[in-house]
Design an enzyme around this catalytic site. Structure first.
Site: not given
Ligand code: SAH
Length: 218
Positions: A63
């Site tokens: 993000s």
């Molecule tokens: N806070 C992270 C955001 C990553 S993007 C950062 O700043 O790096 C969102 C993430 O949510 C992705 O890695 C995706 O694989 C994960 N995601 C999506 N659905 C999910 C679920 N049901 N359970 C766990 N992770 C999930």
């Protein structure tokens, strides 16, 4: 030796966070401290403190720093909380939470991302973080209830298990809406129910799982 990344972090705070209203000193201190560049590919180090999200592989993104600051500030962390994070991704938001609360439980559904995040968090010495591979839309029942829950992927609706796993007095931050645009919702659990407030528009990748978006078929 001049630490260029440290300078970049201070610049990020002075140009992206403070002028847009981030006030919580603990949040600003954590973002001044955590080496965000280590959570992206080396080829992207020079962009790690820029005002936009970046790719982290597997079609996912880290993000934008401002979004991390807004969401973290809205969790109102004081230091003694047990927090749940859904969507570990790069692990950057996880590290910020680890700086600001007692213990962080983080769930990621894509194992290569979870493993990489775990490695970086270990290298930086965050012993108060547990990362699990799985479907975060089910929550983490064995460790519930939580004082704070943060979801960093967009959901069609608020998954019921995670509201159930929030303590009375606890805060939940979650982007809710369509596939491409969502509203950032803050849920506060009270003795009598829940209060919701809409903190504005945002854009996250999809929360995929039993209580989220369903996996697309090939
Ligand atoms: N806070 C992270 C955001 C990553 S993007 C950062 O700043 O790096 C969102 C993430 O949510 C992705 O890695 C995706 O694989 C994960 N995601 C999506 N659905 C999910 C679920 N049901 N359970 C766990 N992770 C999930």
């Amino acid at each position: 030796m001049i630490d260029h990344y440290k300078i970049a972090r201070q610049r990020m705070i002075d140009s992206q966070l403070t002028p847009r209203g981030i006030k919580d000193k603990r949040v600003l201190d954590a973002m001044r401290k955590v080496p965000r560049h280590l959570f992206v590919d080396e080829a992207l180090y020079s962009q790690a403190y820029s005002d936009f999200p970046l790719p982290i592989g597997e079609e996912q993104t880290i993000s934008q720093p401002f979004m991390v600051a807004v969401m973290t500030e809205a969790l109102e962390l004081k230091g003694d909380e047990r927090a749940l994070e859904l969507g570990t991704g790069s692990g950057y938001q996880t590290a910020i939470l680890a700086e600001l609360c007692h213990k962080v439980y983080s769930i990621e559904r894509i194992s290569p991302l979870a493993n990489r995040a775990r490695k970086v968090l270990d290298k930086l010495g965050y012993g108060n973080v547990v990362v699990k591979i799985g479907d975060g839309t089910l929550g983490w029942k064995e460790e519930a209830p939580f004082d704070a829950i943060i979801v960093t992927a967009g959901a069609p609706d608020i998954p019921e298990p995670i509201v159930n796993q929030l303590k009375v007095g606890g805060r939940l931050l979650i982007p809710v809406g369509g596939e491409f645009m969502q509203s950032l919702i803050r849920v506060r659990k009270t003795e009598t129910g829940i209060e919701k407030d809409d903190m504005g528009g945002c854009r996250f990748v999809k929360l995929i799982g039993e209580n989220g978006w369903k996996i697309e078929r090939e």
